[in-house]
Design a protein around this motif. Structure first.
Motif, PDB file in Angstrom:
ATOM      1  N   THR A 275      -8.601  -1.472   7.491  1.00 50.51           N
ATOM      2  CA  THR A 275      -8.112  -0.697   7.015  1.00 50.51           C
ATOM      3  C   THR A 275      -8.277   1.336   6.862  1.00 50.51           C
ATOM      4  OG1 THR A 275      -6.349  -2.007   5.972  1.00 50.51           O
ATOM      5  CG2 THR A 275      -6.110  -0.273   5.738  1.00 50.51           C
ATOM      6  N   ALA A 276      -9.427   1.209   6.154  1.00 53.95           N
ATOM      7  CA  ALA A 276     -10.188   2.116   5.750  1.00 53.95           C
ATOM      8  C   ALA A 276     -10.785   2.950   7.070  1.00 53.95           C
ATOM      9  CB  ALA A 276     -11.148   1.913   4.891  1.00 53.95           C
TER      10      ALA A 276
ATOM     11  N   PRO B 161     -12.807  -2.483  -0.212  1.00 53.48           N
ATOM     12  CA  PRO B 161     -13.709  -2.376   0.861  1.00 53.48           C
ATOM     13  C   PRO B 161     -14.783  -3.382   0.922  1.00 53.48           C
ATOM     14  CG  PRO B 161     -12.381  -0.681   1.000  1.00 53.48           C
ATOM     15  CD  PRO B 161     -12.557  -1.195  -0.086  1.00 53.48           C
TER      16      PRO B 161
ATOM     17  N   ALA C 250       1.418  -1.342   0.119  1.00 54.30           N
ATOM     18  CA  ALA C 250      -0.021   0.276  -0.079  1.00 54.30           C
ATOM     19  C   ALA C 250       0.875   1.223   0.298  1.00 54.30           C
ATOM     20  CB  ALA C 250      -0.959   0.300   1.230  1.00 54.30           C
TER      21      ALA C 250
ATOM     22  N   ARG D 286      -9.699  -6.634   5.513  1.00 57.10           N
ATOM     23  CA  ARG D 286      -8.237  -6.699   5.640  1.00 57.10           C
ATOM     24  C   ARG D 286      -8.673  -5.247   5.198  1.00 57.10           C
ATOM     25  NH1 ARG D 286      -2.558  -7.566   2.329  1.00 57.10           N
ATOM     26  NH2 ARG D 286      -1.357  -6.333   4.045  1.00 57.10           N
ATOM     27  N   TRP D 287      -8.730  -4.662   4.422  1.00 56.95           N
ATOM     28  CA  TRP D 287      -9.237  -3.903   3.563  1.00 56.95           C
ATOM     29  C   TRP D 287     -10.028  -3.243   4.525  1.00 56.95           C
ATOM     30  CZ3 TRP D 287      -4.467  -2.546   2.209  1.00 56.95           C
ATOM     31  CH2 TRP D 287      -4.040  -3.872   1.993  1.00 56.95           C
TER      32      TRP D 287
ATOM     33  N   ASN E  78     -10.259   2.010  10.570  1.00 62.72           N
ATOM     34  CA  ASN E  78      -9.581   2.381  11.926  1.00 62.72           C
ATOM     35  C   ASN E  78      -9.207   3.759  10.827  1.00 62.72           C
ATOM     36  OD1 ASN E  78      -9.485   0.485  13.115  1.00 62.72           O
ATOM     37  ND2 ASN E  78      -8.379  -0.241  12.246  1.00 62.72           N
ATOM     38  N   LEU E  79      -8.129   4.248   9.531  1.00 65.08           N
ATOM     39  CA  LEU E  79      -8.107   5.795   9.139  1.00 65.08           C
ATOM     40  C   LEU E  79      -9.256   6.596   9.500  1.00 65.08           C
ATOM     41  CD1 LEU E  79      -6.714   4.837   5.415  1.00 65.08           C
ATOM     42  CD2 LEU E  79      -4.916   5.007   7.738  1.00 65.08           C
TER      43      LEU E  79
ATOM     44  N   PHE F  82      -4.668   7.537  -0.334  1.00 63.88           N
ATOM     45  CA  PHE F  82      -3.858   5.846   0.466  1.00 63.88           C
ATOM     46  C   PHE F  82      -4.917   4.699  -0.491  1.00 63.88           C
ATOM     47  CE2 PHE F  82      -4.102   1.880   3.302  1.00 63.88           C
ATOM     48  CZ  PHE F  82      -2.902   2.410   3.761  1.00 63.88           C
TER      49      PHE F  82
ATOM     50  N   ILE G 141      -5.399   1.115  -1.904  1.00 66.52           N
ATOM     51  CA  ILE G 141      -5.458  -0.620  -1.727  1.00 66.52           C
ATOM     52  C   ILE G 141      -5.609  -1.093  -2.520  1.00 66.52           C
ATOM     53  CG2 ILE G 141      -5.949   0.426   0.848  1.00 66.52           C
ATOM     54  CD1 ILE G 141      -8.818   0.142  -0.150  1.00 66.52           C
TER      55      ILE G 141
END
Length: 109
Positions: A61-62, A46, A28, A57-58, A64-65, A40, A42
């Motif tokens: 990730t999104a 998602p 990434a 996973r993705w 948590n951002l 960012f 990926i």
């Protein structure tokens, strides 16, 4: 003997391929542009951006951002408050009182 070796090799290829070893791993990338936009990239879309139902996973990730939790579990198992200033469990164990940190605002203002 050759049939047995072929069967073992074929099984290993299928197992390793199923675990993702046959796919190229993309790293990434993150960059900041001149107009203060954070980009960012990926590897795939998602499944969900809902913090309650995101489980890939993705998606995580999104999430948590974008979203901050009341508290977060550290790798050693310790609880670190994020948005919560204090989290107190009632004596009867049936409720929890959360005091938020000062100067927090909702995303809509």
């Amino acid at each position: 003997m050759k049939k047995k070796i072929f069967t073992v090799l074929l099984t290993m290829i299928l197992v390793l391929g199923g675990l993702g070893f046959g796919q190229a791993i993309k790293v990434a990338e993150a960059k900041e542009s001149a107009d203060d936009t954070f980009t960012f990239s990926i590897d795939s879309d998602p499944v969900s951006l809902n913090p309650i139902s995101a489980n890939d996973r993705w998606g995580m990730t999104a999430v948590n951002l974008v979203f901050s939790p009341l508290a977060r579990s550290e790798s050693d198992g310790a609880i670190k408050n994020e948005l919560a200033n204090e989290i107190v469990k009632a004596d009867d164990g049936l409720s929890v009182t959360v005091t938020l940190k000062e100067n927090l605002v909702w995303s809509d203002g």
